[in-house]
Design a protein around this motif. Structure first.
Motif, PDB file in Angstrom:
ATOM      1  N   ALA A 334       0.857  -1.192   0.000  1.00 14.50           N
ATOM      2  CA  ALA A 334       0.000   0.000   0.000  1.00 14.50           C
ATOM      3  C   ALA A 334       0.891   1.240   0.000  1.00 14.50           C
ATOM      4  O   ALA A 334       1.658   1.454   0.943  1.00 14.50           O
ATOM      5  CB  ALA A 334      -0.920  -0.003   1.211  1.00 14.50           C
ATOM      6  N   PHE A 335       0.805   2.020  -1.040  1.00 15.00           N
ATOM      7  CA  PHE A 335       1.542   3.281  -1.112  1.00 15.00           C
ATOM      8  C   PHE A 335       0.672   4.358  -0.466  1.00 15.00           C
ATOM      9  O   PHE A 335      -0.307   4.838  -1.057  1.00 15.00           O
ATOM     10  CB  PHE A 335       1.885   3.633  -2.565  1.00 15.00           C
ATOM     11  CG  PHE A 335       2.898   2.710  -3.169  1.00 15.00           C
ATOM     12  CD1 PHE A 335       4.256   2.897  -2.959  1.00 15.00           C
ATOM     13  CD2 PHE A 335       2.493   1.628  -3.939  1.00 15.00           C
ATOM     14  CE1 PHE A 335       5.197   2.040  -3.503  1.00 15.00           C
ATOM     15  CE2 PHE A 335       3.422   0.763  -4.493  1.00 15.00           C
ATOM     16  CZ  PHE A 335       4.780   0.965  -4.273  1.00 15.00           C
ATOM     17  N   ASN A 336       1.024   4.702   0.786  1.00 18.59           N
ATOM     18  CA  ASN A 336       0.220   5.618   1.584  1.00 18.59           C
ATOM     19  C   ASN A 336       0.596   7.076   1.302  1.00 18.59           C
ATOM     20  O   ASN A 336       1.617   7.359   0.683  1.00 18.59           O
ATOM     21  CB  ASN A 336       0.408   5.295   3.067  1.00 18.59           C
ATOM     22  CG  ASN A 336      -0.607   5.996   3.940  1.00 18.59           C
ATOM     23  OD1 ASN A 336      -1.720   6.299   3.502  1.00 18.59           O
ATOM     24  ND2 ASN A 336      -0.246   6.265   5.171  1.00 18.59           N
ATOM     25  N   LYS A 337      -0.244   7.980   1.794  1.00 24.29           N
ATOM     26  CA  LYS A 337      -0.075   9.423   1.636  1.00 24.29           C
ATOM     27  C   LYS A 337      -0.106   9.820   0.164  1.00 24.29           C
ATOM     28  O   LYS A 337       0.610  10.732  -0.267  1.00 24.29           O
ATOM     29  CB  LYS A 337       1.222   9.894   2.307  1.00 24.29           C
ATOM     30  CG  LYS A 337       1.339   9.479   3.770  1.00 24.29           C
ATOM     31  CD  LYS A 337       2.586  10.007   4.448  1.00 24.29           C
ATOM     32  CE  LYS A 337       2.698   9.498   5.877  1.00 24.29           C
ATOM     33  NZ  LYS A 337       3.881  10.015   6.593  1.00 24.29           N
ATOM     34  N   TRP A 338      -0.955   9.132  -0.596  1.00 22.06           N
ATOM     35  CA  TRP A 338      -1.061   9.403  -2.031  1.00 22.06           C
ATOM     36  C   TRP A 338      -1.608  10.800  -2.303  1.00 22.06           C
ATOM     37  O   TRP A 338      -1.396  11.366  -3.364  1.00 22.06           O
ATOM     38  CB  TRP A 338      -1.948   8.350  -2.699  1.00 22.06           C
ATOM     39  CG  TRP A 338      -1.769   8.285  -4.183  1.00 22.06           C
ATOM     40  CD1 TRP A 338      -2.614   8.771  -5.139  1.00 22.06           C
ATOM     41  CD2 TRP A 338      -0.658   7.723  -4.891  1.00 22.06           C
ATOM     42  NE1 TRP A 338      -2.108   8.548  -6.401  1.00 22.06           N
ATOM     43  CE2 TRP A 338      -0.902   7.894  -6.266  1.00 22.06           C
ATOM     44  CE3 TRP A 338       0.511   7.092  -4.495  1.00 22.06           C
ATOM     45  CZ2 TRP A 338      -0.022   7.459  -7.256  1.00 22.06           C
ATOM     46  CZ3 TRP A 338       1.396   6.649  -5.472  1.00 22.06           C
ATOM     47  CH2 TRP A 338       1.129   6.831  -6.824  1.00 22.06           C
ATOM     48  N   ASP A 339      -2.304  11.366  -1.327  1.00 16.60           N
ATOM     49  CA  ASP A 339      -2.827  12.719  -1.502  1.00 16.60           C
ATOM     50  C   ASP A 339      -1.713  13.756  -1.556  1.00 16.60           C
ATOM     51  O   ASP A 339      -1.949  14.902  -1.958  1.00 16.60           O
ATOM     52  CB  ASP A 339      -3.797  13.058  -0.368  1.00 16.60           C
ATOM     53  CG  ASP A 339      -3.194  12.808   1.004  1.00 16.60           C
ATOM     54  OD1 ASP A 339      -2.575  11.734   1.188  1.00 16.60           O
ATOM     55  OD2 ASP A 339      -3.327  13.672   1.886  1.00 16.60           O
ATOM     56  N   LEU A 340      -0.493  13.367  -1.151  1.00 15.81           N
ATOM     57  CA  LEU A 340       0.646  14.291  -1.180  1.00 15.81           C
ATOM     58  C   LEU A 340       1.534  14.099  -2.406  1.00 15.81           C
ATOM     59  O   LEU A 340       2.572  14.746  -2.513  1.00 15.81           O
ATOM     60  CB  LEU A 340       1.497  14.098   0.093  1.00 15.81           C
ATOM     61  CG  LEU A 340       0.779  14.243   1.429  1.00 15.81           C
ATOM     62  CD1 LEU A 340       1.748  14.004   2.570  1.00 15.81           C
ATOM     63  CD2 LEU A 340       0.119  15.617   1.540  1.00 15.81           C
ATOM     64  N   VAL A 341       1.131  13.217  -3.323  1.00 15.10           N
ATOM     65  CA  VAL A 341       1.968  12.866  -4.471  1.00 15.10           C
ATOM     66  C   VAL A 341       1.535  13.665  -5.693  1.00 15.10           C
ATOM     67  O   VAL A 341       0.381  13.614  -6.109  1.00 15.10           O
ATOM     68  CB  VAL A 341       1.875  11.352  -4.756  1.00 15.10           C
ATOM     69  CG1 VAL A 341       2.679  10.988  -6.000  1.00 15.10           C
ATOM     70  CG2 VAL A 341       2.366  10.560  -3.550  1.00 15.10           C
ATOM     71  N   ASP A 342       2.487  14.413  -6.289  1.00 15.26           N
ATOM     72  CA  ASP A 342       2.200  15.149  -7.518  1.00 15.26           C
ATOM     73  C   ASP A 342       2.722  14.361  -8.719  1.00 15.26           C
ATOM     74  O   ASP A 342       3.268  13.258  -8.591  1.00 15.26           O
ATOM     75  CB  ASP A 342       2.803  16.556  -7.473  1.00 15.26           C
ATOM     76  CG  ASP A 342       4.306  16.544  -7.214  1.00 15.26           C
ATOM     77  OD1 ASP A 342       4.958  15.505  -7.479  1.00 15.26           O
ATOM     78  OD2 ASP A 342       4.842  17.564  -6.730  1.00 15.26           O
ATOM     79  N   GLU A 343       2.601  14.938  -9.918  1.00 14.59           N
ATOM     80  CA  GLU A 343       2.992  14.227 -11.141  1.00 14.59           C
ATOM     81  C   GLU A 343       4.474  13.896 -11.162  1.00 14.59           C
ATOM     82  O   GLU A 343       4.879  12.802 -11.569  1.00 14.59           O
ATOM     83  CB  GLU A 343       2.611  15.067 -12.373  1.00 14.59           C
ATOM     84  CG  GLU A 343       1.120  15.147 -12.635  1.00 14.59           C
ATOM     85  CD  GLU A 343       0.503  13.788 -12.943  1.00 14.59           C
ATOM     86  OE1 GLU A 343       1.208  12.940 -13.524  1.00 14.59           O
ATOM     87  OE2 GLU A 343      -0.668  13.577 -12.598  1.00 14.59           O
ATOM     88  N   ASP A 344       5.316  14.847 -10.742  1.00 20.55           N
ATOM     89  CA  ASP A 344       6.760  14.592 -10.732  1.00 20.55           C
ATOM     90  C   ASP A 344       7.111  13.441  -9.796  1.00 20.55           C
ATOM     91  O   ASP A 344       7.944  12.591 -10.128  1.00 20.55           O
ATOM     92  CB  ASP A 344       7.520  15.855 -10.307  1.00 20.55           C
ATOM     93  CG  ASP A 344       7.432  16.957 -11.344  1.00 20.55           C
ATOM     94  OD1 ASP A 344       7.145  16.631 -12.522  1.00 20.55           O
ATOM     95  OD2 ASP A 344       7.634  18.137 -10.978  1.00 20.55           O
ATOM     96  N   ARG A 345       6.464  13.417  -8.627  1.00 23.50           N
ATOM     97  CA  ARG A 345       6.745  12.356  -7.671  1.00 23.50           C
ATOM     98  C   ARG A 345       6.260  11.001  -8.192  1.00 23.50           C
ATOM     99  O   ARG A 345       6.906   9.973  -7.985  1.00 23.50           O
ATOM    100  CB  ARG A 345       6.082  12.680  -6.323  1.00 23.50           C
ATOM    101  CG  ARG A 345       6.216  11.595  -5.279  1.00 23.50           C
ATOM    102  CD  ARG A 345       7.661  11.257  -4.979  1.00 23.50           C
ATOM    103  NE  ARG A 345       7.794  10.005  -4.249  1.00 23.50           N
ATOM    104  CZ  ARG A 345       8.802   9.173  -4.373  1.00 23.50           C
ATOM    105  NH1 ARG A 345       9.781   9.423  -5.228  1.00 23.50           N
ATOM    106  NH2 ARG A 345       8.841   8.063  -3.669  1.00 23.50           N
ATOM    107  N   ARG A 346       5.147  10.979  -8.908  1.00 23.08           N
ATOM    108  CA  ARG A 346       4.656   9.718  -9.470  1.00 23.08           C
ATOM    109  C   ARG A 346       5.641   9.160 -10.487  1.00 23.08           C
ATOM    110  O   ARG A 346       5.854   7.940 -10.550  1.00 23.08           O
ATOM    111  CB  ARG A 346       3.289   9.938 -10.124  1.00 23.08           C
ATOM    112  CG  ARG A 346       2.188  10.262  -9.131  1.00 23.08           C
ATOM    113  CD  ARG A 346       0.838  10.444  -9.802  1.00 23.08           C
ATOM    114  NE  ARG A 346      -0.150  10.929  -8.840  1.00 23.08           N
ATOM    115  CZ  ARG A 346      -1.412  11.150  -9.119  1.00 23.08           C
ATOM    116  NH1 ARG A 346      -1.863  10.919 -10.352  1.00 23.08           N
ATOM    117  NH2 ARG A 346      -2.244  11.592  -8.197  1.00 23.08           N
ATOM    118  N   TYR A 347       6.235  10.028 -11.264  1.00 23.49           N
ATOM    119  CA  TYR A 347       7.231   9.585 -12.250  1.00 23.49           C
ATOM    120  C   TYR A 347       8.439   8.977 -11.540  1.00 23.49           C
ATOM    121  O   TYR A 347       8.928   7.904 -11.912  1.00 23.49           O
ATOM    122  CB  TYR A 347       7.661  10.767 -13.119  1.00 23.49           C
ATOM    123  CG  TYR A 347       8.795  10.443 -14.057  1.00 23.49           C
ATOM    124  CD1 TYR A 347       8.588   9.677 -15.199  1.00 23.49           C
ATOM    125  CD2 TYR A 347      10.086  10.908 -13.785  1.00 23.49           C
ATOM    126  CE1 TYR A 347       9.634   9.369 -16.059  1.00 23.49           C
ATOM    127  CE2 TYR A 347      11.137  10.609 -14.637  1.00 23.49           C
ATOM    128  CZ  TYR A 347      10.905   9.838 -15.765  1.00 23.49           C
ATOM    129  OH  TYR A 347      11.957   9.541 -16.611  1.00 23.49           O
TER     130      TYR A 347
END
Length: 481
Positions: A334-347
């Motif tokens: 489970a990748f938590n704190k997904w609400d804090l992840v932007d596009e750059d971080r997802r990459y």
């Protein structure tokens, strides 16, 4: 890796999905199926309460007859209410360890006190522990005033009575108005048996309808490094403040169990302490907390590994992942704190997954936010899929038919000028699925990983580790046949 034809075992963990074992003298009887979940049984509950550092966790360990609750000579080590299965004179019950109860506590200690109060509300018997060598403090008196109004039976324990000479100190606790104090030395066991007899005498014969249950629900361990959101996720799933949550890393010390109904099915979730460092370098309550986390994982059937998606994957994350793989439990990441992840971080995260989590391409992945509740409902299908794979058994006939076709299309590479033959395969166990291949020679690591990938593709072992053992039959054994 050495050839196993000399009759010695050579076990090697490969970068792939499973654990391979080359074993010349291997007995299928060594492997047994795990038992199915047992019958559901409701059991009464005993809550151990008191102010900080009076010996509650030590008494819990004495009742259990083993060291389960974390104990250290500093106040405030226990924070959550933690339930353990216990028995005495053939009768089973749950004993609940609680954090120090201080009526006027603030901040983190206020949350700890709230957990203790919840334990008292749901208990069938309350055991109030007082340090008899200190006597009744103002905090003890405040706790006693509250308990005198309770309809639940209360047993007063005068702890740290190590000899008959000190029993007069226990008599002074009559002033609390809770009846006869039970003199006990939790550290040395003095009076523990008498106390358990009193507890059994006060326990109801018929547990209440909402009493905890033994057996039945599948066990899910929440694991990860400190402050990754395990307790927050448990609270979100439970719909209440089941675990103490604070910004201070390492708030959870003992594993915390909770029965939670999701999509019409009951699960037993276990919140565990975050693993901060290697066990051999940890100290104090951190060391014992890490041992409890390992024990909780061993008792679980599936692990949810929480990773902070807003930060780079760390060595601690990978250490916990290795622990789950070694335990043989099914796995959901489970990748938590997904609400804090932007596009750059997802990459960046995609690159980290390809690099750091390549060992577990079979694990289910869910992007969640324990704080907002985002996508937590997707955990249930992932858990069910992982457990279905963990429990799966492949019949010998279809397994060998599949293996025959795969080997015919892609035979093993030559070794020493000879081509090893795979004569037979069978599934020796489930939980996790364990297979054994009988061969005439050693199989190269690359070919074994190839067989494992094809096995997963054909029979769909998503979410579960697979263990494959290779038995190499020597020439003498083949001649006998």
């Amino acid at each position: 890796m050495s050839d196993a034809t000399d009759g010695t075992a050579d076990i090697t963990a490969l970068p792939g999905d499973g654990l391979w074992s080359d074993e010349a003298e291997w007995n299928l009887d060594e492997f047994g199926d795990a038992l199915e979940p047992g019958e559901v049984e409701r059991v009464p509950e005993v809550a151990i309460v008191g102010r900080p550092n009076v010996g509650k966790s030590t008494l819990v360990n004495r009742v259990l007859g083993r060291r389960e609750a974390v104990v250290e000579d500093i106040p405030g080590v226990t924070r959550d209410r933690v339930s353990y299965a216990a028995s005495w004179s053939g009768r089973r019950f749950n004993v609940v360890d609680t954090g120090g109860w201080e009526p006027d506590a603030k901040g983190l200690q206020q949350a700890v006190a709230a957990q203790a109060e919840q334990a008292m509300r749901t208990a069938d018997v309350i055991v109030l522990v007082v340090d008899a060598t200190v006597g009744a403090t103002t905090t003890d008196e405040a706790v006693a005033r509250t308990l005198r109004r309770s309809k639940t039976p209360v047993i007063l324990v005068a702890n740290k009575i190590d000899s008959e000479k000190q029993e007069a100190e226990a008599a002074s606790l009559w002033s609390l108005g809770l009846g006869e104090p039970q003199p006990v030395s939790a550290a040395h066991g003095r009076g523990a048996g008498d106390l358990l007899d009193v507890i059994l005498d006060r326990l109801p014969q018929t547990p209440r309808e909402d009493a905890p249950r033994i057996g039945g629900p599948r066990r899910v361990a929440l694991v990860g490094k400190p402050n990754v959101g395990k307790s927050s996720l448990l609270n979100k799933l439970a719909g209440s403040q089941r675990s103490v949550v604070d910004n201070v890393a390492g708030t959870t010390v003992d594993p915390v169990d909770e029965l939670i109904e999701l999509d019409g099915r009951t699960w037993q979730f276990v919140d565990t302490a975050g693993l901060r460092r290697k066990v051999r370098t940890a100290s104090g309550h951190e060391y014992y907390a890490s041992l409890r986390t390992r024990s909780a994982l061993d008792a679980a059937e599936v692990a949810i590994l929480l990773i902070d998606a807003s930060e780079p994957v760390t060595e601690q994350d990978l250490r916990v992942l290795s622990m789950v793989i070694e335990s043989g439990r099914s796995l959901v990441i489970a990748f938590n704190k997904w609400d804090l992840v932007d596009e750059d971080r997802r990459y960046q995260l995609d690159k980290e997954i390809d690099r750091d989590l390549a060992r577990v391409p079979w694990a289910g992945r869910v992007n969640v936010s324990a704080m907002t509740g985002r996508a937590v409902q997707k955990l249930v299908p992932a858990l069910e899929s992982a457990l279905q794979s963990w429990d799966k058994r492949i019949s010998t006939g279809p397994l060998n038919n599949w293996l025959k076709d795969v080997i015919a299309a892609n035979p093993p590479p030559l070794r020493g000028g000879r081509q090893p033959r795979v004569m037979f395969a069978t599934q020796a166990a489930v939980r996790p699925p364990t297979f054994v291949l009988f061969t005439t020679g050693f199989l190269e690591a690359g070919y074994r990983r190839f067989l494992e990938r094809r096995l997963r593709e054909e029979f769909n072992f998503n979410g579960s580790p697979v263990r494959i053992n290779v038995r190499v039959r020597d020439k003498r054994e083949r001649r006998k046949r």
